[in-house]
Design a protein around this motif. Structure first.
Motif, PDB file in Angstrom:
ATOM      1  N   UNK A  85      25.006  64.818  11.384  1.00 60.96           N
ATOM      2  CA  UNK A  85      24.222  63.606  11.116  1.00 60.96           C
ATOM      3  C   UNK A  85      23.694  63.580   9.690  1.00 60.96           C
ATOM      4  N   UNK A  86      23.334  64.757   9.155  1.00 67.27           N
ATOM      5  CA  UNK A  86      22.754  64.802   7.821  1.00 67.27           C
ATOM      6  C   UNK A  86      23.773  64.738   6.697  1.00 67.27           C
ATOM      7  N   UNK A  87      24.956  65.313   6.910  1.00 71.01           N
ATOM      8  CA  UNK A  87      25.961  65.367   5.844  1.00 71.01           C
ATOM      9  C   UNK A  87      26.887  64.156   5.822  1.00 71.01           C
ATOM     10  N   UNK A  88      27.163  63.578   6.989  1.00 73.49           N
ATOM     11  CA  UNK A  88      28.140  62.485   7.077  1.00 73.49           C
ATOM     12  C   UNK A  88      27.875  61.341   6.099  1.00 73.49           C
ATOM     13  N   UNK A  89      26.635  60.829   5.974  1.00 74.59           N
ATOM     14  CA  UNK A  89      26.415  59.708   5.050  1.00 74.59           C
ATOM     15  C   UNK A  89      26.714  60.044   3.595  1.00 74.59           C
ATOM     16  N   UNK A  90      26.546  61.309   3.206  1.00 73.46           N
ATOM     17  CA  UNK A  90      26.725  61.694   1.810  1.00 73.46           C
ATOM     18  C   UNK A  90      28.194  61.878   1.435  1.00 73.46           C
ATOM     19  N   UNK A  91      29.072  62.170   2.397  1.00 71.86           N
ATOM     20  CA  UNK A  91      30.478  62.425   2.092  1.00 71.86           C
ATOM     21  C   UNK A  91      31.372  61.238   2.446  1.00 71.86           C
ATOM     22  N   UNK A  92      30.788  60.183   2.970  1.00 77.76           N
ATOM     23  CA  UNK A  92      31.565  59.032   3.447  1.00 77.76           C
ATOM     24  C   UNK A  92      32.403  58.397   2.342  1.00 77.76           C
ATOM     25  N   UNK A  93      31.937  58.467   1.113  1.00 80.98           N
ATOM     26  CA  UNK A  93      32.662  57.823   0.000  1.00 80.98           C
ATOM     27  C   UNK A  93      33.567  58.781  -0.771  1.00 80.98           C
ATOM     28  N   UNK A  94      33.589  60.060  -0.402  1.00 82.72           N
ATOM     29  CA  UNK A  94      34.495  61.011  -1.052  1.00 82.72           C
ATOM     30  C   UNK A  94      35.894  60.901  -0.455  1.00 82.72           C
ATOM     31  N   UNK A  95      36.947  61.150  -1.233  1.00 81.99           N
ATOM     32  CA  UNK A  95      38.288  61.197  -0.638  1.00 81.99           C
ATOM     33  C   UNK A  95      38.323  62.273   0.452  1.00 81.99           C
ATOM     34  N   UNK A  96      38.707  61.886   1.645  1.00 80.83           N
ATOM     35  CA  UNK A  96      38.673  62.818   2.765  1.00 80.83           C
ATOM     36  C   UNK A  96      37.509  62.565   3.694  1.00 80.83           C
ATOM     37  N   UNK A  97      36.521  61.837   3.195  1.00 79.28           N
ATOM     38  CA  UNK A  97      35.362  61.410   3.986  1.00 79.28           C
ATOM     39  C   UNK A  97      34.787  62.546   4.842  1.00 79.28           C
ATOM     40  N   UNK A  98      34.796  62.369   6.155  1.00 81.42           N
ATOM     41  CA  UNK A  98      34.066  63.272   7.042  1.00 81.42           C
ATOM     42  C   UNK A  98      34.704  64.657   7.170  1.00 81.42           C
ATOM     43  N   UNK A  99      35.901  64.840   6.632  1.00 83.62           N
ATOM     44  CA  UNK A  99      36.492  66.176   6.627  1.00 83.62           C
ATOM     45  C   UNK A  99      35.625  67.159   5.837  1.00 83.62           C
ATOM     46  N   UNK A 203      47.041  56.956   4.037  1.00 86.80           N
ATOM     47  CA  UNK A 203      47.261  56.217   5.285  1.00 86.80           C
ATOM     48  C   UNK A 203      46.791  56.981   6.514  1.00 86.80           C
ATOM     49  N   UNK A 204      46.523  58.285   6.373  1.00 85.22           N
ATOM     50  CA  UNK A 204      46.111  59.085   7.524  1.00 85.22           C
ATOM     51  C   UNK A 204      44.593  59.220   7.645  1.00 85.22           C
ATOM     52  N   UNK A 205      43.881  58.745   6.639  1.00 83.44           N
ATOM     53  CA  UNK A 205      42.422  58.860   6.643  1.00 83.44           C
ATOM     54  C   UNK A 205      41.808  57.540   7.099  1.00 83.44           C
ATOM     55  N   UNK A 206      40.966  57.548   8.112  1.00 83.63           N
ATOM     56  CA  UNK A 206      40.343  56.298   8.592  1.00 83.63           C
ATOM     57  C   UNK A 206      39.511  55.635   7.500  1.00 83.63           C
ATOM     58  N   UNK A 207      39.327  54.351   7.650  1.00 77.22           N
ATOM     59  CA  UNK A 207      38.544  53.590   6.677  1.00 77.22           C
ATOM     60  C   UNK A 207      37.092  54.043   6.693  1.00 77.22           C
ATOM     61  N   UNK A 208      36.430  53.850   5.567  1.00 78.07           N
ATOM     62  CA  UNK A 208      35.020  54.229   5.463  1.00 78.07           C
ATOM     63  C   UNK A 208      34.161  53.327   6.334  1.00 78.07           C
ATOM     64  N   UNK A 209      33.061  53.881   6.815  1.00 80.26           N
ATOM     65  CA  UNK A 209      32.113  53.098   7.604  1.00 80.26           C
ATOM     66  C   UNK A 209      31.235  52.255   6.707  1.00 80.26           C
ATOM     67  N   UNK A 210      30.223  51.655   7.291  1.00 79.75           N
ATOM     68  CA  UNK A 210      29.296  50.826   6.526  1.00 79.75           C
ATOM     69  C   UNK A 210      28.500  51.687   5.559  1.00 79.75           C
TER      70      UNK A 210
END
Length: 434
Positions: A85-99, A203-210
């Motif tokens: 919950x704490x890290x997800x918002x900060x990495x959402x805009x990086x290539x790879x997002x939640x990985x 194409x394998x990485x889901x779109x970013x959230x809000x």
């Protein structure tokens, strides 16, 4: 008898016992007895008694069960939920997002755990189901978790560093500080690879959230603040010279109890479970330590370590050649043994040779930890592979295949600290200069 034959017989006996399924510690003691009685004619029983006391009566070793208990306490909190919950918002805009949650989450938990298996299990039990539900590729999710879980060995406080420090008679506090920059280097390499892989497989990485506002991101991270303070308190107290490794471990246990209390997970059941977990792990390690110390004594009586050191000095074997040979040797051992067993099994023979080659033992400790990290994701006995296999139900060789790029990144990190040893030595040198 020629010492080469002594080495062959003792090594063969050890692998025979391990292959038959004998526990590591009794196998080490048995081989030590063979060495004492057959090749050295020494009083094996008396030496076993004195070795058992000497290997356990160490103030430095008291840090080991304390750090293990600290990790066991936090393992039973909601820390893994808080990490995601704490890290997800900060990495959402990086290539790879939640990985990146796997990488950064493992890096943070490693700083309060000391165990690679606990790190991978804690982060993976939340991140893998979340990543799968959101459509992230399974291979990179599994590989990044198995690889990043090994950070539990390198980022202090590390259980394996305590074991090496005692075996090599090196300051554990300095080892902890020496592991900080290599740990950050490895986090950067893992995160960089995730970015590059994601850019090549958009194409394998889901779109970013809000997108979230900055204030909302900070608010989502609030539950990580106690853990961050705990990390700063433990490592900072060592670096500043306010506490030894053992005192910092005691501080860490108190901090972990407070974190568990604030999370609402501190109760009689969780305390007893954490204590029993710490006792089991500590007892296992101390038993192996006893066996390894006894085998070390046996090796000394046979003269093998001194002979090997003299041979290296006489041959003027370059340091890089010795390190390359040891890297292969440790990786092969990692296919059959856990990291602590590898350290304890090899220290008595290898350290004199390493000193003869002019290699700094503090630097070598971090080098060994990095190579043992590789062994954590090598089949068939890579501990992190088993952890991830249990989390996913995948075949262990499928997990190993997904982890292979991260194995190669560890090789890169090992090459970098060999080419630029100040990555390891700069902080300990600054610590001494203070």
């Amino acid at each position: 008898m020629d010492l080469a034959w002594v080495a062959v017989v003792l090594t063969g006996a050890l692998f025979l016992l391990l292959g038959l399924g004998v526990w590591v510690a009794p196998a080490l003691i048995a081989v030590g007895i063979i060495g004492m009685q057959v090749f050295a004619d020494a009083p094996g029983g008396s030496i076993l008694a004195t070795t058992a006391w000497a290997s356990s009566a160490s103030w430095t070793m008291t840090a080991l069960p304390l750090f293990i208990w600290m990790g066991e306490i936090l393992f039973r909190t909601k820390l893994s939920d808080d990490m995601f919950a704490g890290l997800a918002p900060w990495v959402e805009r990086l290539p790879g997002r939640l990985l990146h949650v796997n990488v950064f989450g493992c890096g943070i938990f490693a700083a309060v755990s000391g165990s690679s298996a606990a790190t991978a299990a804690t982060i993976g039990r939340i991140s893998l189901p979340e990543l799968k539900a959101r459509g992230y590729p399974e291979s990179i999710s599994i590989g990044s978790l198995a690889g990043s879980g090994t950070l539990g060995l390198l980022i202090p406080p590390s259980i394996i560093m305590i074991v090496y420090g005692v075996a090599a008679q090196i300051s554990v506090a300095r080892l902890f500080i020496a592991g900080v920059l290599p740990g950050l280097l490895l986090v950067s390499l893992f995160s960089g690879y995730v970015m590059i892989w994601s850019l090549l497989n958009k194409d394998k990485i889901p779109a970013a959230g809000l997108a979230m506002r900055f204030a909302a991101k900070v608010y989502s991270t609030r539950r990580l603040i106690p853990v961050i303070l705990l990390i700063v308190g433990v490592i900072g107290s060592i670096y500043a010279g306010y506490a030894t490794a053992t005192e910092a471990a005691a501080l860490g246990v108190v901090g972990a109890l407070l974190v568990a209390g604030f999370s609402g997970m501190l109760n009689k059941a969780s305390i007893m479970a954490s204590l029993l977990g710490a006792v089991r792990t500590s007892t296992m390690i101390f038993f192996i330590l006893l066996g390894a110390a006894y085998l070390t004594s046996a090796m000394s009586f046979t003269g093998l370590p001194a002979e090997l050191a003299n041979w290296i000095a006489a041959e003027k074997l370059p340091a890089w050649a010795l390190l390359a040979a040891l890297t292969v040797f440790f990786i092969v051992l990692g296919c059959f043994l856990d990291g602590i067993s590898i350290i304890l099994l090899t220290t008595s023979v290898i350290l004199p040779a390493v000193q003869a080659a002019g290699i700094d033992l503090l630097w070598f400790g971090i080098f060994v930890v990095l190579v043992v990290e590789m062994a954590q994701i090598t089949p068939p006995v890579g501990f992190n592979l088993f952890v991830v296999q249990n989390l996913t139900g995948k075949d262990i060789f499928a997990v190993a295949k997904a982890s292979f790029p991260f194995f190669l990144l560890m090789v890169v990190a090992t090459i970098l600290i060999t080419m630029f040893p100040q990555i390891v030595l700069s902080l300990p040198q600054a610590m001494v200069a203070r």
